[in-house]
Design a protein around this motif. Structure first.
Motif, mmCIF file in Angstrom:
data_model
loop_
_atom_site.group_PDB
_atom_site.id
_atom_site.type_symbol
_atom_site.label_atom_id
_atom_site.label_comp_id
_atom_site.label_asym_id
_atom_site.label_seq_id
_atom_site.Cartn_x
_atom_site.Cartn_y
_atom_site.Cartn_z
ATOM 1 N N ALA A 125 -7.090 11.274 1.287
ATOM 2 C CA ALA A 125 -5.657 10.945 1.379
ATOM 3 C C ALA A 125 -5.273 10.181 0.132
ATOM 4 O O ALA A 125 -5.990 9.268 -0.292
ATOM 5 N N THR A 126 -4.157 10.548 -0.454
ATOM 6 C CA THR A 126 -3.662 9.836 -1.631
ATOM 7 C C THR A 126 -2.234 9.392 -1.366
ATOM 8 O O THR A 126 -1.444 10.129 -0.773
ATOM 9 N N PHE A 127 -1.917 8.206 -1.845
ATOM 10 C CA PHE A 127 -0.597 7.625 -1.626
ATOM 11 C C PHE A 127 -0.013 7.216 -2.972
ATOM 12 O O PHE A 127 -0.724 6.714 -3.843
ATOM 13 N N ARG A 128 1.286 7.453 -3.121
ATOM 14 C CA ARG A 128 1.942 7.115 -4.387
ATOM 15 C C ARG A 128 3.286 6.447 -4.133
ATOM 16 O O ARG A 128 3.870 6.581 -3.046
ATOM 17 N N VAL A 129 3.758 5.746 -5.145
ATOM 18 C CA VAL A 129 5.043 5.060 -5.059
ATOM 19 C C VAL A 129 6.165 6.079 -5.282
ATOM 20 O O VAL A 129 6.135 6.861 -6.234
ATOM 21 N N GLY A 130 7.136 6.067 -4.386
ATOM 22 C CA GLY A 130 8.264 6.972 -4.536
ATOM 23 C C GLY A 130 9.320 6.682 -3.483
ATOM 24 O O GLY A 130 9.042 6.061 -2.458
ATOM 25 N N SER A 131 10.528 7.151 -3.731
ATOM 26 C CA SER A 131 11.649 6.966 -2.809
ATOM 27 C C SER A 131 11.850 8.218 -1.975
ATOM 28 O O SER A 131 11.538 9.338 -2.415
ATOM 29 N N ASP A 132 12.394 8.029 -0.786
ATOM 30 C CA ASP A 132 12.648 9.180 0.085
ATOM 31 C C ASP A 132 13.574 10.194 -0.562
ATOM 32 O O ASP A 132 13.422 11.398 -0.386
ATOM 33 N N GLU B 258 -0.943 13.586 1.707
ATOM 34 C CA GLU B 258 -0.285 12.884 0.605
ATOM 35 C C GLU B 258 0.771 11.967 1.218
ATOM 36 O O GLU B 258 1.528 12.387 2.097
ATOM 37 N N GLY B 259 0.809 10.738 0.752
ATOM 38 C CA GLY B 259 1.770 9.784 1.270
ATOM 39 C C GLY B 259 2.707 9.290 0.192
ATOM 40 O O GLY B 259 2.308 9.133 -0.968
ATOM 41 N N VAL B 260 3.956 9.042 0.550
ATOM 42 C CA VAL B 260 4.966 8.522 -0.376
ATOM 43 C C VAL B 260 5.601 7.292 0.259
ATOM 44 O O VAL B 260 6.016 7.321 1.429
#
Length: 418
Positions: free
Chosen positions: A325-332, A302-304
């Motif tokens: 693999a899935t990636f989503r929008v997000g902040s650290d 999973e990627g952010v």
């Protein structure tokens, strides 16, 4: 002021000492005898602006680029490559307080897969060192390779034939601002992105670049000195591809990719070697450079990433490689529980990890962290905040940027057993 250069600063500048005062002298090497006539103050440091090397050091070698000493792109071409590696190893070792070896780049010329050349009334090339307004006119960039010469020659012919105006940064006048050249070093595909102010681009533009796989016109509508803009039009393919081992990545004008493909292979291999378990969280995941590579090796990823466009590209890269693999929008700072993952990978910007993320790491205590960094200072600072819960299991440097003072580091952090 006259004296001997003692060492290189972290920024790759020669250090000349006069009592308690230090003057940083560009393009010098340890052992050079220099004479400094003028200097300026920048962020509490004194930088020489008028100087000459009176007696060159025995350490020096002949730079390959004829523009070395004026262009701000490379600071260390005059230093033997083995000494560059020693300098970078010393810097990393000092910050991490342990011995850190630096893996040499497989290629030290022709390694860069991207250059951003300024198009200005002063010429087409790169900023003169120490200035924001002046430009060193170049014919070819040796660290990029011969494709740069071909593209810059074609650009100059286009400008001359069409009578186009070039940009004056002080007056915010002129049409053409930047040309960004990108190349898949392992695929041979080439992208040329012309960045302009608002205006009309002659229809003949693509005729000058028949060798380009992908050709873009982007418009920068602001006065900001940046080499990207809103995509106005493209010709040919919408992307070029780069390949790292068995993984293919799509590259768009506005997406980030490691600038040294040859060393990027070693970087993703190293991260894959250190990853452990099944579930991987890839923070600051960008276009999925690590995440897609790891998924190809059987990890569930999973990627952010905060940049929506980068997330879109990462998910496309996952699809074309047919990986899980899935990636989503997000902040650290907005990541929820980290305890569900066996390995957490962080590759933050130069400013390092957000304090909220550090607190979450300490709270959730994932077993293994892999910290990828291009800034030894913030890397060391972040690790110091984690030292009560984590120890450094291993650390290695990778020279992604030959002939510059920059170095990439990969640090494996393991949670103390409780």
């Amino acid at each position: 002021m006259r004296g001997v250069i003692e060492r290189l600063s972290d920024e790759g500048l020669g250090v000349l000492r006069d009592g308690r005062k230090e003057i940083l002298v560009p393009y010098t090497a340890p052992g050079d005898v220099v004479e400094v006539r003028k200097w300026r103050r920048k962020k509490k440091k004194l930088i020489a602006t008028d100087f000459k090397v009176v007696e060159p050091s025995e350490l020096r070698v002949e730079p390959k680029c004829p523009h070395f000493g004026r262009c701000g792109g490379c600071l260390l071409q005059h230093v033997p490559y083995r000494e560059q590696l020693r300098f970078k190893s010393s810097k990393l070792s000092r910050y991490l307080r342990m011995n850190v070896e630096v893996m040499p780049s497989p290629v030290i010329y022709g390694h860069r897969n991207r250059i951003d050349a300024v198009i200005s009334t002063k010429g087409v090339g790169f900023r003169r060192y120490g200035t924001w307004w002046d430009v060193v006119d170049i014919g070819e960039c040796p660290v990029f390779g011969e494709t740069s010469g071909r593209a810059l020659k074609a650009l100059r012919e286009f400008i001359e034939d069409e009578g186009l105006t070039t940009y004056d940064i002080r007056k915010n006048e002129g049409f053409l601002r930047y040309v960004v050249i990108r190349e898949g070093k392992f695929t041979g595909e080439v992208m040329v992105n012309l960045v302009t102010k608002e205006g009309k681009l002659p229809e003949s533009f693509p005729d000058y670049f028949p060798f380009a796989t992908s050709l873009y016109w982007s418009v920068n509508r602001s006065e900001s000195d940046v080499s990207y803009g809103d995509v106005e039009r493209f010709w040919g393919e919408p992307f070029i591809r780069e390949r790292l081992d068995d993984v293919v990545y799509l590259i768009h004008p506005n997406s980030f990719f490691q600038t040294n493909s040859y060393q990027a292979v070693n970087l993703v291999r190293k991260v894959a070697e250190l990853a452990n378990g099944e579930r991987i969280l890839d923070l600051y995941s960008g276009v999925g450079t690590f995440g897609v590579y790891l998924a190809r090796r059987g990890f569930i990823v999973e990627g952010v990433e905060i940049n929506p466009f980068a997330v879109e590209m990462a998910n496309q890269n996952a699809r074309i490689n047919d990986v899980e693999a899935t990636f989503r929008v997000g902040s650290d700072k907005d990541v929820e529980s980290l305890s569900d993952y066996d390995t957490v990978i962080v590759d933050p910007p130069r400013a390092g990890l957000h304090p909220k993320l550090i607190r979450k790491i300490l709270r959730d205590k994932p077993e293994r962290l892999i910290y990828v960094s291009c800034n030894p200072k913030t890397l060391a600072e972040n690790i110091s905040h984690l030292k009560d819960k984590y120890r450094i299991e291993s650390a290695v440097g990778l020279d992604m940027f030959p002939h510059t003072p920059h170095v990439e580091a990969v640090v494996e952090l393991k949670r103390f057993e409780t």
